[in-house]
Write an enzyme that holds these catalytic residues in place. Sequence first.
Site, short mmCIF file in Angstrom:
data_model
loop_
_atom_site.label_atom_id
_atom_site.label_comp_id
_atom_site.label_asym_id
_atom_site.label_seq_id
_atom_site.Cartn_x
_atom_site.Cartn_y
_atom_site.Cartn_z
N LYS A 43 0.86 -1.19 0.00
CA LYS A 43 0.00 0.00 0.00
C LYS A 43 0.89 1.22 0.00
O LYS A 43 1.79 1.36 0.84
CB LYS A 43 -0.87 -0.03 1.23
CG LYS A 43 -1.60 1.26 1.48
CD LYS A 43 -2.61 1.04 2.56
CE LYS A 43 -2.86 2.31 3.33
NZ LYS A 43 -3.82 2.10 4.39
C1 R5P Z 1 -2.49 4.57 7.28
O1 R5P Z 1 -1.52 3.93 7.50
C2 R5P Z 1 -3.76 4.03 7.59
O2 R5P Z 1 -3.59 2.66 7.49
C3 R5P Z 1 -4.92 4.40 6.72
O3 R5P Z 1 -5.76 3.32 6.69
C4 R5P Z 1 -4.54 4.71 5.30
O4 R5P Z 1 -3.78 5.86 5.29
C5 R5P Z 1 -5.70 4.80 4.35
O5 R5P Z 1 -6.56 5.74 4.76
P1 R5P Z 1 -6.72 7.13 4.03
O6 R5P Z 1 -7.31 6.82 2.68
O7 R5P Z 1 -7.64 7.88 4.92
O8 R5P Z 1 -5.36 7.74 3.89
#
Ligand code: R5P
Length: 297
Positions: A206
């Site tokens: 990710k």
């Molecule tokens: C970050 O490490 C967190 O796991 C969040 O889940 C991730 O950033 C995704 O969330 P967002 O789309 O709000 O950035």
Amino acid sequence: MADNIGNIDAKEYYLGVDGVENKSFHVKGAEHLDWGMKNRLAKIFNEKSGNTVMLAFDHGYIMGPTSGLERLDIVIPPLIEHVDCIMATRGSIRSCISPNIDKAICLRIGYDSSVLYDDMSNGGGVACNIENAIRMNATCLAAQTFIGSSGEKNSLELLAKTVDAGVKYSIPTLGVVAVGKEMERTTKFFQLATRILAENGANIVKSYYCDDFEKVVAACPVPIVIAGGKKLPEAEALTMAYRAISEGARGVDMGRNIFQSEHPEAMCGAIGKVVHENFTDKEAYEFFLDIANSKNE
Ligand code: R5P
């Protein structure tokens, strides 16, 4: 060990050239994994589109009751039917999500410093061990890494332990690229971080959308899903998702741009259209508006 001084910059990414592997399984880099791993990855990545919509609502594990996530039990359940996978902590899933769901579960297995500390990369560790992850019927384990920060070593150790435990029970690992206070957000940084995570065993990475994203994707031997980041206007978030998918992302792991929308279900659906149905950003935004307006009537 390779000398890191005077290296020639990477430049040949064979953009547009299909990988020589991945003929018999639809998830990049998973061709040689065993049945259980593939079965779990196939639950996350839709076989037809090859992509996934992951709903991230793990923000409270360091941020407390984030805007939009004050009441997980009310906000999250209606969104689940629109996504392929939920990403969260065991505490939130156990307490707020029905065990009847038939979606993949990406379980965050580490803890990190809370927002009360200046830099969240200060230190972290195992919050949920493999036995508890199995009890939660985890489809995937998520470990966060802080490449380029003081927390790098600890977080890479956590990643390695997670991958080893996952391999033992055929549970894939999602390596999360964190962008803490001190960290760059350049193409070069994301290339470095995503590749390090993949080479250390992550089956999915990710990361964040960035310039020259197709080069980040090309040099990462496993699928990249993008985080959404801070809340944007819906049209802009859909454009970011559209660009990322067009440039090779295999999905999104999105939070705030869904649950902080005034119409989270409509946003979830619109993201799904981009990720799975080749909608352009404009088509997806029209879809979003249609659903949102019908709810307002
Ligand atoms: C970050 O490490 C967190 O796991 C969040 O889940 C991730 O950033 C995704 O969330 P967002 O789309 O709000 O950035």
